[in-house]
Design a protein around this motif. Structure first.
Motif, PDB file in Angstrom:
ATOM      1  N   VAL A 186       4.548 -11.343   6.722  1.00  0.00           N
ATOM      2  CA  VAL A 186       4.256 -12.072   5.495  1.00  0.00           C
ATOM      3  C   VAL A 186       4.046 -11.055   4.371  1.00  0.00           C
ATOM      4  O   VAL A 186       3.183 -10.174   4.480  1.00  0.00           O
ATOM      5  N   PRO A 187       4.824 -11.143   3.263  1.00  0.00           N
ATOM      6  CA  PRO A 187       4.750 -10.114   2.214  1.00  0.00           C
ATOM      7  C   PRO A 187       3.350  -9.898   1.648  1.00  0.00           C
ATOM      8  O   PRO A 187       2.975  -8.778   1.308  1.00  0.00           O
ATOM      9  N   GLU A 188       2.567 -10.980   1.514  1.00  0.00           N
ATOM     10  CA  GLU A 188       1.259 -10.869   0.881  1.00  0.00           C
ATOM     11  C   GLU A 188       0.145 -10.513   1.876  1.00  0.00           C
ATOM     12  O   GLU A 188      -1.019 -10.448   1.512  1.00  0.00           O
ATOM     13  N   PHE A 189       0.521 -10.278   3.147  1.00  0.00           N
ATOM     14  CA  PHE A 189      -0.503 -10.096   4.186  1.00  0.00           C
ATOM     15  C   PHE A 189      -1.444  -8.941   3.864  1.00  0.00           C
ATOM     16  O   PHE A 189      -2.656  -9.045   4.061  1.00  0.00           O
ATOM     17  N   GLU A 190      -0.895  -7.829   3.364  1.00  0.00           N
ATOM     18  CA  GLU A 190      -1.727  -6.652   3.109  1.00  0.00           C
ATOM     19  C   GLU A 190      -2.798  -6.916   2.053  1.00  0.00           C
ATOM     20  O   GLU A 190      -3.829  -6.241   2.044  1.00  0.00           O
ATOM     21  N   ARG A 191      -2.569  -7.894   1.167  1.00  0.00           N
ATOM     22  CA  ARG A 191      -3.539  -8.136   0.097  1.00  0.00           C
ATOM     23  C   ARG A 191      -4.884  -8.589   0.621  1.00  0.00           C
ATOM     24  O   ARG A 191      -5.903  -8.418  -0.048  1.00  0.00           O
ATOM     25  N   ARG A 192      -4.919  -9.184   1.813  1.00  0.00           N
ATOM     26  CA  ARG A 192      -6.215  -9.619   2.328  1.00  0.00           C
ATOM     27  C   ARG A 192      -7.138  -8.443   2.608  1.00  0.00           C
ATOM     28  O   ARG A 192      -8.355  -8.606   2.699  1.00  0.00           O
ATOM     29  N   PHE A 193      -6.564  -7.235   2.711  1.00  0.00           N
ATOM     30  CA  PHE A 193      -7.390  -6.055   2.949  1.00  0.00           C
ATOM     31  C   PHE A 193      -7.909  -5.457   1.648  1.00  0.00           C
ATOM     32  O   PHE A 193      -8.623  -4.461   1.655  1.00  0.00           O
ATOM     33  N   ASP A 194      -7.547  -6.053   0.514  1.00  0.00           N
ATOM     34  CA  ASP A 194      -8.142  -5.698  -0.773  1.00  0.00           C
ATOM     35  C   ASP A 194      -9.387  -6.535  -1.043  1.00  0.00           C
ATOM     36  O   ASP A 194     -10.025  -6.372  -2.085  1.00  0.00           O
ATOM     37  N   ILE A 195      -9.703  -7.449  -0.133  1.00  0.00           N
ATOM     38  CA  ILE A 195     -10.792  -8.402  -0.332  1.00  0.00           C
ATOM     39  C   ILE A 195     -12.015  -7.961   0.467  1.00  0.00           C
ATOM     40  O   ILE A 195     -11.926  -7.677   1.666  1.00  0.00           O
ATOM     41  N   LEU A 196     -13.175  -7.896  -0.185  1.00  0.00           N
ATOM     42  CA  LEU A 196     -14.406  -7.445   0.468  1.00  0.00           C
ATOM     43  C   LEU A 196     -14.767  -8.338   1.650  1.00  0.00           C
ATOM     44  O   LEU A 196     -15.228  -7.849   2.687  1.00  0.00           O
ATOM     45  N   THR A 197     -14.566  -9.639   1.506  1.00  0.00           N
ATOM     46  CA  THR A 197     -14.911 -10.586   2.574  1.00  0.00           C
ATOM     47  C   THR A 197     -14.267 -10.193   3.899  1.00  0.00           C
ATOM     48  O   THR A 197     -14.897 -10.288   4.960  1.00  0.00           O
ATOM     49  N   THR A 198     -13.013  -9.747   3.869  1.00  0.00           N
ATOM     50  CA  THR A 198     -12.297  -9.352   5.088  1.00  0.00           C
ATOM     51  C   THR A 198     -13.057  -8.268   5.834  1.00  0.00           C
ATOM     52  O   THR A 198     -13.264  -8.349   7.058  1.00  0.00           O
ATOM     53  N   HIS A 199     -13.517  -7.255   5.120  1.00  0.00           N
ATOM     54  CA  HIS A 199     -14.158  -6.102   5.763  1.00  0.00           C
ATOM     55  C   HIS A 199     -15.592  -6.413   6.199  1.00  0.00           C
ATOM     56  O   HIS A 199     -16.044  -5.919   7.235  1.00  0.00           O
ATOM     57  N   ILE A 200     -16.285  -7.233   5.453  1.00  0.00           N
ATOM     58  CA  ILE A 200     -17.630  -7.644   5.864  1.00  0.00           C
ATOM     59  C   ILE A 200     -17.548  -8.467   7.147  1.00  0.00           C
ATOM     60  O   ILE A 200     -18.362  -8.299   8.070  1.00  0.00           O
ATOM     61  N   ASP A 201     -16.557  -9.346   7.244  1.00  0.00           N
ATOM     62  CA  ASP A 201     -16.382 -10.151   8.460  1.00  0.00           C
ATOM     63  C   ASP A 201     -16.068  -9.270   9.669  1.00  0.00           C
ATOM     64  O   ASP A 201     -16.596  -9.490  10.773  1.00  0.00           O
ATOM     65  N   GLY A 259     -11.795   3.410   4.024  1.00  0.00           N
ATOM     66  CA  GLY A 259     -10.795   3.049   3.023  1.00  0.00           C
ATOM     67  C   GLY A 259     -10.254   4.242   2.272  1.00  0.00           C
ATOM     68  O   GLY A 259      -9.167   4.193   1.704  1.00  0.00           O
ATOM     69  N   SER A 260     -11.006   5.353   2.260  1.00  0.00           N
ATOM     70  CA  SER A 260     -10.522   6.535   1.554  1.00  0.00           C
ATOM     71  C   SER A 260      -9.355   7.180   2.302  1.00  0.00           C
ATOM     72  O   SER A 260      -8.602   7.956   1.737  1.00  0.00           O
ATOM     73  N   LYS A 261      -9.199   6.789   3.595  1.00  0.00           N
ATOM     74  CA  LYS A 261      -8.105   7.334   4.386  1.00  0.00           C
ATOM     75  C   LYS A 261      -6.984   6.330   4.580  1.00  0.00           C
ATOM     76  O   LYS A 261      -5.851   6.679   4.875  1.00  0.00           O
ATOM     77  N   ALA A 262      -7.336   5.023   4.434  1.00  0.00           N
ATOM     78  CA  ALA A 262      -6.321   3.972   4.572  1.00  0.00           C
ATOM     79  C   ALA A 262      -5.635   3.726   3.234  1.00  0.00           C
ATOM     80  O   ALA A 262      -6.092   4.205   2.205  1.00  0.00           O
ATOM     81  N   GLN A 263      -4.570   2.991   3.280  1.00  0.00           N
ATOM     82  CA  GLN A 263      -3.826   2.701   2.057  1.00  0.00           C
ATOM     83  C   GLN A 263      -4.349   1.414   1.439  1.00  0.00           C
ATOM     84  O   GLN A 263      -4.068   0.334   1.914  1.00  0.00           O
ATOM     85  N   MET A 289     -14.510  -0.843  -5.743  1.00  0.00           N
ATOM     86  CA  MET A 289     -15.527   0.137  -5.358  1.00  0.00           C
ATOM     87  C   MET A 289     -16.170  -0.238  -4.021  1.00  0.00           C
ATOM     88  O   MET A 289     -16.330   0.608  -3.130  1.00  0.00           O
ATOM     89  N   LEU A 290     -16.509  -1.511  -3.853  1.00  0.00           N
ATOM     90  CA  LEU A 290     -17.167  -1.960  -2.622  1.00  0.00           C
ATOM     91  C   LEU A 290     -16.203  -1.988  -1.446  1.00  0.00           C
ATOM     92  O   LEU A 290     -16.585  -1.672  -0.317  1.00  0.00           O
ATOM     93  N   VAL A 291     -14.949  -2.360  -1.702  1.00  0.00           N
ATOM     94  CA  VAL A 291     -13.959  -2.370  -0.624  1.00  0.00           C
ATOM     95  C   VAL A 291     -13.730  -0.957  -0.101  1.00  0.00           C
ATOM     96  O   VAL A 291     -13.618  -0.742   1.116  1.00  0.00           O
ATOM     97  N   GLU A 292     -13.687   0.019  -1.008  1.00  0.00           N
ATOM     98  CA  GLU A 292     -13.499   1.411  -0.578  1.00  0.00           C
ATOM     99  C   GLU A 292     -14.626   1.853   0.354  1.00  0.00           C
ATOM    100  O   GLU A 292     -14.390   2.543   1.346  1.00  0.00           O
ATOM    101  N   LYS A 293     -15.849   1.433   0.054  1.00  0.00           N
ATOM    102  CA  LYS A 293     -16.974   1.830   0.901  1.00  0.00           C
ATOM    103  C   LYS A 293     -16.984   1.085   2.224  1.00  0.00           C
ATOM    104  O   LYS A 293     -17.214   1.666   3.286  1.00  0.00           O
ATOM    105  N   TYR A 294     -16.741  -0.220   2.189  1.00  0.00           N
ATOM    106  CA  TYR A 294     -16.905  -1.049   3.385  1.00  0.00           C
ATOM    107  C   TYR A 294     -15.596  -1.302   4.136  1.00  0.00           C
ATOM    108  O   TYR A 294     -15.580  -2.088   5.086  1.00  0.00           O
ATOM    109  N   PHE A 295     -14.526  -0.637   3.722  1.00  0.00           N
ATOM    110  CA  PHE A 295     -13.247  -0.797   4.409  1.00  0.00           C
ATOM    111  C   PHE A 295     -13.452  -0.571   5.901  1.00  0.00           C
ATOM    112  O   PHE A 295     -14.007   0.449   6.316  1.00  0.00           O
ATOM    113  N   ALA A 296     -12.992  -1.514   6.729  1.00  0.00           N
ATOM    114  CA  ALA A 296     -13.397  -1.523   8.138  1.00  0.00           C
ATOM    115  C   ALA A 296     -12.292  -1.139   9.103  1.00  0.00           C
ATOM    116  O   ALA A 296     -12.443  -1.289  10.322  1.00  0.00           O
ATOM    117  N   LEU A 297     -11.172  -0.620   8.596  1.00  0.00           N
ATOM    118  CA  LEU A 297     -10.060  -0.258   9.468  1.00  0.00           C
ATOM    119  C   LEU A 297      -9.609   1.166   9.183  1.00  0.00           C
ATOM    120  O   LEU A 297      -9.602   1.610   8.031  1.00  0.00           O
TER     121      LEU A 297
END
Length: 361
Positions: free
Chosen positions: A322-337, A354-358, A300-308
């Protein structure tokens, strides 16, 4: 009358390990190891082939095609293919001929990773490699202290497999770590990890298991009930603080970046890949809490604060394989930073990009 070479090849074709033990000569090295060590590895491959339904091996002659691999030695070798599975392995044979070119001795046998057969062998299955640890080689120095600890590590590794999927696995794993701590510490002090040794698997499993248990213990000490009771709409600041703290705890081990707690009909467990599944203890309690509260709140918070934007995310992912690279964008810390850095540069990022990104669910 069969030549010595044909006798050995027939033993391979029949997967006759006892025949190989009888006819191969003790005085020679095989892949820099003793005959016993080498044939133990071959026996393991035979067992895997037999499990796959093979009753015999087809033998195809050929040669090593890497001119830089032992260039002073003959390049002749053989590919051994399972009659059912088509799984295979390749070996290079060094032979000593008589004047009339009849083989009288096989002075060395070792794996070949650059092998080509003289004729087309058709479709192949899995490639088996004869893998010998560095400390299994004849010239590796084996001190009495080393022998004590490598045998302890091998036994400990066997114990670990016995814990898989047991409801008491957590308690057994905690005790296992305590029981084998001195062996782990000895290995860390005496291994520079430039080579793969017999105790390497134990070392990394001990490290991974220790990290996972420590993270679960840290999560269990977190104020789970306090945060679980918060209203998601009215207490966003506290929720963010909690999610960021939990992400910090999970970041304590890279294993949690690549995996999540899993669940099946028997309950929650941590999957250590092909090694074992850890169940019981804190895994059930923490696993349920993370599924019921942490992951939905984080999403819920990642969807709101998604920064890309979607285009920005695609560009970043495109240049990182790196196969797992996209997973870091599921993490709130990434978008707050990202948002903090943008504010420092006088930029403001809209909410709900985030509502427009994957975003992975």
């Amino acid at each position: 009358m069969k030549t010595y070479l044909q006798l050995i090849l027939d033993c391979f074709a029949a997967m006759d390990i006892e025949g190989l033990r009888l006819y191969l000569k003790e005085e020679h090295e095989y892949q820099n190891a003793s005959k016993e060590v080498f044939l133990n590895k071959i026996e393991g491959i035979f067992e895997e082939l037999q499990k796959s339904g093979d009753s015999s091996l087809m033998v195809f002659p050929g040669a090593c095609c890497n001119s830089e691999c032992n260039p002073e030695l003959a390049r002749t070798g053989y590919r051994f293919i399972g009659d059912v599975s088509r799984n295979f392995f390749d070996l290079r044979f060094i032979i000593e001929p008589k004047d009339n070119d009849q083989v009288i001795d096989i002075t060395e046998i070792f794996k070949c990773n650059y092998f080509l057969t003289n004729e087309d062998t058709g479709e192949l299955g899995e490639h088996y490699e004869v893998f010998i640890f560095k400390d299994e080689e004849i010239d590796f120095p084996k001190t009495p202290e080393y022998l004590i600890h490598v045998n302890k590590a091998i036994r400990a590794q066997s114990e670990l497999a016995s814990m898989s999927n047991k409801s008491s696995g957590w308690e057994e794993a905690v005790n296992w770590l305590l029981r084998h701590k001195s062996t782990y510490e000895y290995i860390c002090e005496n291994d520079d990890f430039t080579e793969v040794l017999s105790w390497t698997k134990f070392k990394f499993n001990y490290q991974d298991l220790g990290e996972v248990i420590e993270v679960f213990q840290m999560l269990a000490q977190f104020e789970i009930l306090e945060f679980s009771r918060l209203n998601r709409e009215e207490n966003e600041e506290k929720l963010m603080s909690g999610i960021l703290k939990i992400e910090e705890i999970l970041n304590h081990s890279l294993l949690f970046f690549h995996r999540k707690i899993e669940i099946d009909e028997s309950g929650y467990y941590w999957n250590f890949g092909s090694e074992f599944n850890l169940r019981g203890g804190l895994i059930s309690e923490v696993g349920k809490w993370m599924d019921d509260w942490f992951y939905p709140t984080q999403k819920m918070l990642v969807e709101k604060y998604f920064a890309l934007t979607e285009a920005e995310l695609d560009r970043i992912v495109e240049f990182n394989e790196v196969p797992e690279f996209e997973r870091r964008f599921d993490i709130l810390t990434t978008h707050i930073d990202i948002r903090k850095k943008a504010l420092e540069n006088g930029e403001w990022i809209p909410f709900y990009l985030g509502s427009k990104a994957q975003i992975q669910s």
